[in-house]
Each structure stands twice: as C-alpha cells, then as structure tokens.
Motif scaffolding. Structure first.
Motif, short mmCIF file in Angstrom:
data_model
loop_
_atom_site.label_atom_id
_atom_site.label_comp_id
_atom_site.label_asym_id
_atom_site.label_seq_id
_atom_site.Cartn_x
_atom_site.Cartn_y
_atom_site.Cartn_z
N SER A 226 -30.33 -18.61 62.83
CA SER A 226 -30.44 -17.46 63.71
C SER A 226 -29.12 -16.69 63.79
CB SER A 226 -30.84 -17.92 65.12
OG SER A 226 -30.77 -16.86 66.05
N CYS A 227 -29.22 -15.38 63.93
CA CYS A 227 -28.05 -14.60 64.31
C CYS A 227 -27.64 -14.99 65.72
CB CYS A 227 -28.37 -13.10 64.27
SG CYS A 227 -28.66 -12.47 62.61
N PRO A 228 -26.40 -14.72 66.11
CA PRO A 228 -25.95 -15.12 67.44
C PRO A 228 -26.80 -14.50 68.55
CG PRO A 228 -24.08 -14.50 66.09
CD PRO A 228 -25.31 -14.12 65.32
N PRO A 229 -27.43 -15.32 69.41
CA PRO A 229 -28.11 -14.77 70.60
C PRO A 229 -27.07 -14.49 71.69
CG PRO A 229 -28.42 -17.14 70.50
CD PRO A 229 -27.61 -16.77 69.28
N ALA A 230 -26.34 -13.40 71.50
CA ALA A 230 -25.16 -13.12 72.34
C ALA A 230 -25.51 -12.68 73.75
CB ALA A 230 -24.29 -12.06 71.67
N GLY A 231 -26.74 -12.25 73.98
CA GLY A 231 -27.15 -11.82 75.31
C GLY A 231 -28.32 -12.64 75.82
N VAL A 232 -28.43 -12.73 77.14
CA VAL A 232 -29.57 -13.43 77.74
C VAL A 232 -30.12 -12.58 78.89
CG1 VAL A 232 -28.82 -15.76 77.14
CG2 VAL A 232 -28.04 -14.74 79.29
N VAL A 233 -31.36 -12.86 79.24
CA VAL A 233 -32.01 -12.23 80.38
C VAL A 233 -32.17 -13.30 81.46
CG1 VAL A 233 -34.03 -10.97 81.21
CG2 VAL A 233 -33.21 -10.63 78.86
N LEU A 234 -31.57 -13.05 82.63
CA LEU A 234 -31.55 -14.01 83.72
C LEU A 234 -32.48 -13.59 84.84
CD1 LEU A 234 -27.65 -14.25 84.15
CD2 LEU A 234 -29.09 -15.73 82.73
N VAL A 235 -32.98 -14.55 85.57
CA VAL A 235 -33.66 -14.28 86.84
C VAL A 235 -33.07 -15.20 87.90
CG1 VAL A 235 -35.80 -13.50 85.75
CG2 VAL A 235 -35.55 -15.90 86.38
N ASN A 236 -33.11 -14.76 89.14
CA ASN A 236 -32.58 -15.57 90.24
C ASN A 236 -33.72 -16.30 90.95
OD1 ASN A 236 -33.78 -13.44 91.57
ND2 ASN A 236 -32.01 -12.94 92.85
N PRO A 237 -33.40 -17.20 91.88
CA PRO A 237 -34.46 -17.93 92.58
C PRO A 237 -35.45 -17.03 93.31
CG PRO A 237 -32.36 -19.03 92.91
CD PRO A 237 -32.06 -17.74 92.22
N ALA A 238 -34.96 -15.89 93.84
CA ALA A 238 -35.85 -14.98 94.57
C ALA A 238 -36.91 -14.38 93.65
CB ALA A 238 -35.03 -13.87 95.23
N MET A 291 -37.94 -18.00 76.40
CA MET A 291 -37.64 -19.38 76.80
C MET A 291 -38.86 -19.98 77.50
SD MET A 291 -34.56 -20.00 75.76
CE MET A 291 -33.81 -18.80 74.64
N PRO A 292 -39.05 -21.28 77.41
CA PRO A 292 -38.19 -22.27 76.75
C PRO A 292 -38.51 -22.50 75.28
CG PRO A 292 -39.92 -23.40 77.94
CD PRO A 292 -40.15 -21.93 78.18
N GLU A 293 -39.43 -21.73 74.70
CA GLU A 293 -39.84 -21.98 73.32
C GLU A 293 -38.67 -21.92 72.34
OE1 GLU A 293 -42.93 -18.99 74.86
OE2 GLU A 293 -41.09 -19.92 75.64
N ASN A 294 -37.69 -21.05 72.63
CA ASN A 294 -36.55 -20.87 71.72
C ASN A 294 -35.26 -21.43 72.29
OD1 ASN A 294 -37.71 -19.10 69.46
ND2 ASN A 294 -38.37 -18.00 71.30
N ALA A 295 -35.38 -22.40 73.19
CA ALA A 295 -34.19 -22.98 73.82
C ALA A 295 -33.23 -23.58 72.80
CB ALA A 295 -34.61 -24.03 74.85
N ALA A 296 -33.76 -24.17 71.74
CA ALA A 296 -32.90 -24.82 70.75
C ALA A 296 -31.97 -23.82 70.08
CB ALA A 296 -33.75 -25.53 69.70
N LEU A 297 -32.44 -22.59 69.84
CA LEU A 297 -31.60 -21.57 69.20
C LEU A 297 -30.42 -21.21 70.09
CD1 LEU A 297 -34.33 -19.21 67.68
CD2 LEU A 297 -33.01 -21.01 66.53
#
Length: 325
Positions: A226-238, A291-297
């Motif tokens: 994989s190319c670097p997954p340099a960004g992620v999309v986050l969610v908070n508990p709310a 995620m979580p399908e691509n967690a390993a990458l």
C-alpha cells in the motif's frame, strides 16, 4: 385563547436536525467532509464544517459533546490514542507530526475511533532538475527541501532512506511555500512538494521535472503493497455508531475520487489558496480504506514510522479498539 392553545398542542412538533461537526485542514482529504456540509445528504442531520489549525484545537473538538468527524494525520491520531499531544506544530499541510516529549498534553479518555484511512497517491513528489530516480541513492547527496523536521513527510523520507552524503541531504525551510521559492531560485537541488505546489512549481519553470513520487519510493523501500495511508478519518465518542452518516461520507469520497480535481473549489470555500489546486489534484488517485477491514494496512504504516521515530506515534502502536468503525 384556551381553544387556540389546545389546537396548537395538537400540531405536530417540528423536526429538529442534529448538528454534526466536520473538521479538517487544507488538504484533499478534507474535501469529502466539505461536500457533506454543502449537500446535507442525511435527513435529520445538519453537517457543519469548521477547519482545525492545531492539534490542541482538534483535541478539544474530539473531547466535546458535539458529534464530530475529523480528518487528521495518521500519527496525530496515534498520539491522541496514546494520550499525549506533542507541542510541535502541525503545519497548514495537515500532515505534520510534532515531536512528543515531556511537554505532551494529556488527552486520556478521548476514546476516538479511526473509521477510515486515506491514501492519496500522487499527492507528494520530489521535484527538481534532472531525470527520474528510482532510489534516493541516485540523488547522490543532493539537497532536498522539506517544510519541517520531524513532520510526516520527513519521517517517511527517513524511513525510505537515511539522509547522508550518499543519498539525500535535508534542507528544512520552516514553511510550506519556501521549498518552491528556493527550488525556483536554484538554492536547493530538489524539493519534496505536496499538491498543488508541485504542479504549480513545474508550471513556473520548464527546467524542473517530477523526479519521483513518494508512493513508489515507499513501496520499494518498505516492501509494503500500500501507499502510505498518511491521513485518517476520526470520530469521537459523541458520534456513536451512525452508519448512515458514514455511508454518506463514503459516497462523497467516492464521488470526489472519481473526479479528484473537483476537490479544489470545495476546499476554496474555506481555504481560498486552494482555488488554483484543480490541476494538481487531478492527478491524485484517492483511496478510502474503511476500518476495521483495512486495519492491517494502517498498522503496517505505523510500524514503519515507529522504526524511525517511536515518539511520532506516541511511543507505542495503537490497540485493536482504535480501528473503528
């Protein structure tokens, strides 16, 4: 009067839309979030986009009681998960990774989840004078301008090959645009540039060329597919578990991935400097890694960065709960 009150009480109550905050820096990956705010595709939800400009500002959003979806650099998410924020700066490119030390700001209890990682192949290139290079050793110790020491582009370059007289010599400029100016003035041999800066530099000087894409160099050096997954999309508990909202996000991402240049006018609504980014963004191949399908990458990427600078991801690898949905 009583009759009027009685009749009003029988009327259906208005449907109140729930606010969901969206946030990101001025990078391509923020465009799908802005698209949600522009189109409002989920009934009963009002999407509001607000940029973040520092890790501390993002942390406060994550800890608030307002549901949040945010784009962040992958190392920043790992640092939050580890419960520490470095005092180092994350620049306007949104892909910095401040150093973590005793000055870390506690972020315990955020409970964030990564619901996607993003790959934007073609967004980071070595631009300079000379032919293509397949290995950093071919630079033969030439200077390479980078914005900040210890930020993600620098960490990725160091993982590809240690700097030195036999490979590449870092020249830290302290700003995003300085690399372009130094390159055009002939004061550095090469520069590692994000889009749209790389395309803008090439347009200004026909003697420059795109010598290498970071993705190809990364694959060769790390043996990762994989190319670097340099960004992620986050969610908070709310945010909870709003599958219809995540489905809308993925649809917006897919639309822009099919026409990546269309991200420029969306981003320009909040970041005017992105108005000229269409041509540069058009060459991006964007992938949404759910995620979580691509967690390993993503975990493999963290492991590669940890080899260079463990503190950049909070000193440890994230646990399984980190990888959403």
């Amino acid at each position: 009067m009583r009759l009027l009150s009685f009749l009003l009480a029988l009327l259906p109550l208005p449907a109140w839309a729930e606010d969901i905050l969206l946030s990101g820096p001025p990078i391509w990956e923020s465009a799908p979030l802005i698209a949600l705010a522009e189109t409002q595709p989920v009934e009963g939800v009002t999407f509001i986009f607000r940029p973040w400009a520092s890790p501390e500002e993002l942390r406060k959003m994550l800890m608030a009681k307002v549901p949040l979806i945010a784009v962040a650099p992958s190392p920043t998410a790992a640092v939050f998960d580890a419960g520490r924020i470095g005092a180092g700066r994350i620049g306007a490119d949104g892909i910095g990774a401040g150093r973590i030390g005793a000055d870390g700001i506690g972020a315990d209890g955020i409970g964030l989840r990564v619901v996607s990682a993003t790959v934007t192949e073609g967004s980071l290139s070595i631009v300079g004078r000379g032919g293509p290079v397949a290995d950093l050793a071919e630079l033969r110790g030439a200077s390479l301008a980078l914005p900040f020491k210890g930020h993600l582009p620098d960490l990725m370059m160091r993982r590809i090959a240690p700097p030195g007289a036999e490979s590449w010599q870092p020249y830290y400029t302290g700003s995003l645009n300085a690399g372009v100016q130094l390159l055009l003035a002939g004061q550095v041999d090469n520069a590692l540039l994000t889009e749209p800066l790389a395309t803008l530099a090439l347009a200004q000087d026909p003697g420059l060329s795109r010598r290498a894409g970071l993705c190809g160099l990364w694959r060769e050096a790390t043996a990762l597919a994989s190319c670097p997954p340099a960004g992620v999309v986050l969610v908070n508990p709310a945010f909870g578990n709003r599958r219809e909202v995540l489905s809308a996000y993925r649809a917006a991402f897919a639309t822009l991935a099919a026409d990546p240049g269309a991200a420029a006018p969306l981003l320009a609504r909040h970041f005017p400097e992105m108005e000229r980014a269409r041509e540069g963004f058009a060459r991006i191949n964007a992938l949404d890694l759910a995620m979580p399908e691509n967690a390993a990458l993503l975990a493999d990427f963290y492991a590669a960065i940890m080899e260079v600078e463990p503190d950049a991801i909070g000193g440890r690898l994230p646990g399984p709960d980190f990888y959403g949905p």
